[in-house]
Design a protein around this motif. Sequence first.
Motif, PDB file in Angstrom:
ATOM      1  N   ARG A 157      -7.415 -21.155   8.198  1.00  0.00           N
ATOM      2  CA  ARG A 157      -8.702 -20.708   8.506  1.00  0.00           C
ATOM      3  C   ARG A 157      -8.452 -20.208   9.949  1.00  0.00           C
ATOM      4  N   CYS A 162      -8.990 -17.209   5.064  1.00  0.00           N
ATOM      5  CA  CYS A 162     -10.286 -18.156   4.550  1.00  0.00           C
ATOM      6  C   CYS A 162      -9.965 -18.101   2.927  1.00  0.00           C
ATOM      7  N   GLU A 184     -11.021 -17.765  12.369  1.00  0.00           N
ATOM      8  CA  GLU A 184     -11.996 -18.486  11.401  1.00  0.00           C
ATOM      9  C   GLU A 184     -13.191 -17.962  11.238  1.00  0.00           C
ATOM     10  N   CYS A 188     -14.099 -16.577   7.300  1.00  0.00           N
ATOM     11  CA  CYS A 188     -14.846 -17.610   6.541  1.00  0.00           C
ATOM     12  C   CYS A 188     -16.173 -17.030   6.524  1.00  0.00           C
TER      13      CYS A 188
END
Length: 205
Positions: A157, A162, A184, A188
């Motif tokens: 991540r 992700c 990240e 994500c």
Amino acid sequence: MPNVLRNRAAVAALVLVSVAVAGCTGETPGTAAPTPGTSASSAAPDDPNVPKVANPLDASAFVGDACKLLPAAAAAELGFAEPGEASNDTSNPACSWHIRGKADGLQLILGSGNREKGMGGIAGLRKAKDSGQLRFLEPGPDVDGYPTVYYGLQDRRARGNCDLAVGIADDLTFSAHAGGYDNEQESCGNAQKAASAVIKTLKGA
């Protein structure tokens, strides 16, 4: 498809397929091979690390074309103007999106193949982690009321990659893999947005 996404897709598919293969061959030490067609979650019904899915979703209509999981409008909101590319490299249907000239990429994988082999759902990923096939597995935030986990051969991540699996039934997940981003938060965040769009698609099917 850019090499970055292709490599990530191969790793992601390998992880999902290895879960199924270990389950059906019984080659993982200390892990009983479930009978094909049974729910992996039934093998460990009291495992506190495996969240139950209160309102299962039917994804059978998308097994033949995983690209339909993400509508074009939702893909465009994530920056993907071109249609997704279906992949038949694994027993789990997959579809990938990319941005021409950029590393940003998204892949969705429906874990129907793992379900058929009795290693589906978040329970199947937990078994893979316990047996050493996965080195990384961590609870993620619920998406539209459905449980998630971050998973992979390692935690990527911080490098803008992700891997998010969403439990849509006790024995079925779909995974959103967002990669090639700067951090990240971007990767994500986009994986979660894609997951939310997929859930809306499944609810409307």
